[in-house]
Design an enzyme around this catalytic site. Sequence first.
Site, PDB file in Angstrom:
ATOM      1  N   ASP A 155       0.859  -1.176   0.000  1.00  0.00           N
ATOM      2  CA  ASP A 155       0.000   0.000   0.000  1.00  0.00           C
ATOM      3  C   ASP A 155       0.901   1.233   0.000  1.00  0.00           C
ATOM      4  O   ASP A 155       2.095   1.152   0.306  1.00  0.00           O
ATOM      5  CB  ASP A 155      -0.890  -0.033   1.246  1.00  0.00           C
ATOM      6  CG  ASP A 155      -1.798   1.176   1.349  1.00  0.00           C
ATOM      7  OD1 ASP A 155      -2.365   1.575   0.326  1.00  0.00           O
ATOM      8  OD2 ASP A 155      -1.914   1.724   2.453  1.00  0.00           O
TER       9      ASP A 155
ATOM     10  N   THR B 178      -0.281   4.923   1.084  1.00  0.00           N
ATOM     11  CA  THR B 178      -0.543   5.869   2.162  1.00  0.00           C
ATOM     12  C   THR B 178      -0.431   5.196   3.522  1.00  0.00           C
ATOM     13  O   THR B 178      -1.118   4.215   3.795  1.00  0.00           O
ATOM     14  CB  THR B 178      -1.938   6.484   2.004  1.00  0.00           C
ATOM     15  OG1 THR B 178      -2.059   7.034   0.695  1.00  0.00           O
ATOM     16  CG2 THR B 178      -2.177   7.563   3.032  1.00  0.00           C
TER      17      THR B 178
ATOM     18  N   GLY C  88      -5.276   3.435  -3.561  1.00  0.00           N
ATOM     19  CA  GLY C  88      -6.545   4.017  -3.983  1.00  0.00           C
ATOM     20  C   GLY C  88      -6.406   5.452  -4.432  1.00  0.00           C
ATOM     21  O   GLY C  88      -7.387   6.082  -4.823  1.00  0.00           O
ATOM     22  N   ASP C  89      -5.171   5.986  -4.406  1.00  0.00           N
ATOM     23  CA  ASP C  89      -4.950   7.376  -4.780  1.00  0.00           C
ATOM     24  C   ASP C  89      -5.150   7.620  -6.268  1.00  0.00           C
ATOM     25  O   ASP C  89      -5.153   6.697  -7.084  1.00  0.00           O
ATOM     26  CB  ASP C  89      -3.529   7.800  -4.390  1.00  0.00           C
ATOM     27  CG  ASP C  89      -3.469   8.302  -2.960  1.00  0.00           C
ATOM     28  OD1 ASP C  89      -4.525   8.296  -2.308  1.00  0.00           O
ATOM     29  OD2 ASP C  89      -2.386   8.682  -2.505  1.00  0.00           O
TER      30      ASP C  89
ATOM     31  N   ARG D 111      -6.166   3.958  -7.933  1.00  0.00           N
ATOM     32  CA  ARG D 111      -7.629   3.888  -7.888  1.00  0.00           C
ATOM     33  C   ARG D 111      -8.104   2.466  -7.652  1.00  0.00           C
ATOM     34  O   ARG D 111      -9.026   1.976  -8.300  1.00  0.00           O
ATOM     35  CB  ARG D 111      -8.229   4.443  -9.190  1.00  0.00           C
ATOM     36  CG  ARG D 111      -8.128   5.946  -9.338  1.00  0.00           C
ATOM     37  CD  ARG D 111      -8.929   6.649  -8.283  1.00  0.00           C
ATOM     38  NE  ARG D 111      -9.063   8.081  -8.500  1.00  0.00           N
ATOM     39  CZ  ARG D 111      -9.561   8.934  -7.627  1.00  0.00           C
ATOM     40  NH1 ARG D 111      -9.950   8.498  -6.441  1.00  0.00           N
ATOM     41  NH2 ARG D 111      -9.671  10.208  -7.881  1.00  0.00           N
TER      42      ARG D 111
ATOM     43  N   ASP E 236      -1.243  -0.995   6.054  1.00  0.00           N
ATOM     44  CA  ASP E 236      -1.498  -0.540   7.424  1.00  0.00           C
ATOM     45  C   ASP E 236      -2.966  -0.369   7.748  1.00  0.00           C
ATOM     46  O   ASP E 236      -3.320  -0.176   8.905  1.00  0.00           O
ATOM     47  CB  ASP E 236      -0.789   0.804   7.663  1.00  0.00           C
ATOM     48  CG  ASP E 236      -1.445   1.933   6.883  1.00  0.00           C
ATOM     49  OD1 ASP E 236      -1.714   1.745   5.678  1.00  0.00           O
ATOM     50  OD2 ASP E 236      -1.698   2.994   7.462  1.00  0.00           O
TER      51      ASP E 236
ATOM     52  N   ASP F  48      -6.475  -2.946   3.476  1.00  0.00           N
ATOM     53  CA  ASP F  48      -5.383  -3.799   3.012  1.00  0.00           C
ATOM     54  C   ASP F  48      -5.521  -5.230   3.515  1.00  0.00           C
ATOM     55  O   ASP F  48      -4.708  -6.081   3.146  1.00  0.00           O
ATOM     56  CB  ASP F  48      -4.035  -3.239   3.472  1.00  0.00           C
ATOM     57  CG  ASP F  48      -3.792  -1.829   2.975  1.00  0.00           C
ATOM     58  OD1 ASP F  48      -4.051  -1.581   1.792  1.00  0.00           O
ATOM     59  OD2 ASP F  48      -3.361  -0.980   3.778  1.00  0.00           O
TER      60      ASP F  48
END
Length: 927
Positions: free
Chosen positions: A373, A375, A618-619, A714, A741, A745
């Site tokens: 991941d 973020t 997901g950014d 995304r 985190d 996830d």
Amino acid sequence: MLRWIRQQLGFDPPHQSDTRTVYIANRFPQHGHYVPQRFADNRIISSKYTVWNFVPKNLFEQFRRIANFYFLIIFLVQLMIDTPTSPVTSGLPLFFVITVTAIKQGYEDWLRHKADNEVNGAPVFVVRSGSLVQTRSKNIRVGDIVRVAKDETFPVDLVLLSSDRAEGTCHITTTSLDGETNLKVGLLIFRPHSHFLSLSEPLGPENLLLRGARLKNTKEIFGVAVYTGMESKMALNYKCKSQKRSAVEKSMNTFLLIYLGILLFEAILSTILKYAWQAENKWDEPFYNHKTEQERNSSQILKFISDFLAFLVLYNFIIPISLYVTVEMQKFLGSFFIGWDLDLYHEESDQMAQVNTSDLNEELGQVEYVFTDKTGTLTENEMLFRECSINGIKYQEINGKLVPEGMTEDSREELLFLKAVSLCHTVQISYEQPGDGPGDPFSHANGFSSQMEYYASSPDEKALVEATKSPVTWFSPFPCISRLIMTTHLQYILSIAVGEKVLFTKGAESAILPFTTSGEINKTRVHVDEFALKGLRTLVVACRHFSVEEYEEVDQRLHKARTALQQREERLAEVFSFIEKNLELLGATGVEDKLQEKVQETIEALRLAGIKVWVLTGDKHETAVSVSLSCGHFHRTMNILELVQQKSDNECAEQLRQLIIIIIRHDAPRVTQVGKWRRHGLVVDGASLSLALRGHEKLFMEVCKNCSAVLCCRMAPLQKAKVVRLLKTSLEKPITLAIGDGANDVSMIQEAHVGIGIMGKEGRQAVQNSDYAIARFKFLSKLLLVHGHFYYIRIATLVQYFFYKNVCFITPQFLYQFFCLFSQQTLYDSVYLTLYNICFTSLPILVYSLFEQLVHPHVLQSKPVLYRDISKNSLLSFKTFLYWTLLGFCHAFVFFFGSYILMGEDTSLMGNGQVRVAVLYHMLYLW
């Protein structure tokens, strides 16, 4: 009572109805059609066993192992027929193995129960019988009205009923779910009326407060529980738990099958040779062993089967019964070294590395793909303002001040830029007073001491507002424009002069620059590229001036579009297109997304170790690419390929073919130049990935295999798991590791061969559902390159040694049958048979497998390329296994015939054979 029993046995399924009717405060209608619906309780379960199903479930899982099942069969055979050895020789080791393994797995599951009980027993306040009562989280039912105070975590999925804020909203942070520290807004949707609550508009995602999120900047809210326990969105992202088995254990099962084949061959051969030898009359019934009448008349087929089973029992110790228990002990005891490693200790958070499942220790040394991941895992998600470009002049932030590159004069554009940065945001400001509850927003102006805290829907906006120190909250008369991905972030109209209104807008350069017609466009574009090369997140700021007539026209168009009953989205997009044109470029900002410490070094070490790193986030596209560049996941020299914004299957397939052609063209000139291959990076978004996985998996995998780094943006939580599964089930079947985190996830962590949770700032879902947990991403390098390397070498040596020593031990028993007319006479005493595997040969190799270090840890960490030496399960390859097996047979022949020759014709020094057996055994033991 029946439901409680089903819950304890683990057979209570969730709600299966297609519809869900929730009665607020569980006030059911007195008349009419009322259909009771059964919903899940609010317990979160990450454990695998219960008190009631532990014994049968654990036994079932243990007897799925070939060796355990085999020895169970041997033990039953010894009970049913007359065999050369006592049933104790098989039963006692089997009981020991099963007991030790059950204790170890039960202890690990007890730790999971303990963590679950902390969550399920957390105190909450609910409305019962018209009053507010305190209860435990696990007692919340669907329909209960729950009260949540500031900074508390939502215990269930709630629909907001009331808030202490006048506008009927609340602010939440979803750090524990997705790692995002930015603020989100929950909207009130119900209005109380008499004994009923009526909808003011349809329910939407903005009305749902998800379990695991935290209430911020709001004193308290009341909400109705609509999804509880394992039906909450957080829990639905979890995959069904399955027993993870390492590559070493799979190799062990293969080797056991081979040895089972050797055992069957020796038993069948001995049985055949026995009957061939007894074909001669003098050996069929020797003087010292006369047959009874029953033996003479018994069925030859039954006798053959009985003799075969007897030989099977005699040679059965070629299968190492204690292998599994020794492996289990080595894994369990060895796992403590991870928790004790001070290099994996994070001083700031006072957290040590944590092992939730020790069964996968050696798998840490076999990882080929890392899925991470972004973020909260690679980044701290803390934005810091660094640079900006205003009217073509670049400024740097130095000691809290903007310092230009050259001489400048105050200008109108500079004033507009600063106003845009100060006003074009969604930041909320809270002034915390000493004591409970939020303070007066204006108390700081009256001389009262207070602490100002910013809350924003985007961390970029928070960083910009903190940089400008502008305590202004501005609300837009226009909604967010979402015509394009990363299009204008927010729009604000500001009256700056009589008869003039200005639209301020900011967003990615790809969304803003095409619509600008004035300003320092070329210079700003160069500055934006410079910011991006430094790894900064960039935003472009622009404006548009409206006359009174133009503003009235815009206002009318927006009103008509918003109130349209049909094609509302299309009409709004048309109005936004009319607004977003002829923009005046004001400048650009460069914000640093603070990476975690040593992320670049860690990713580079993994790359040198031969591990491919995929970032799943997901950014948005631009944000994800910027962070990948800054953290070293993408290099500036890489050829970046893109699979984004695909609309159809055919379009996606064609784009994949084009990417393959591009790769071939770039790599073809470099084929003859060793080490000169140009590395590729791939960017793919969630929508395009869905199309690629729908029927073009082979094309997609072909592109991915030729890319040294892949970035998926995304991504939905379950899409992350789907990508991991795609790699797991590919032809190469690589070993995968997932690290994250947040609760989003968890599905990815559970899907991968090895799942690692980051101990983030809030929430423990990823940690509780992972196999291992570390405080920071940088610890991953030592976990894999050092601990993984040691664990794999140790366990591989242990496994090979066990097969070797058992061949050495039991082959003399087979050879001895040629000297005793295949009478099934045992060569060893029953005590030796029992203790040889349990303690005589298990303890030395156990100590070795716990402490052996072939290479110093500092060398392993400084030279990641050494990790490649043990990849692909190289130490347990069939070639290596064959070498150990042949070595065992050779040594067995040396033991047996060496003893035979040493003693000469008098093979019994004491006349009863005791010394002969002891000498042979001690030769084996000393060897």
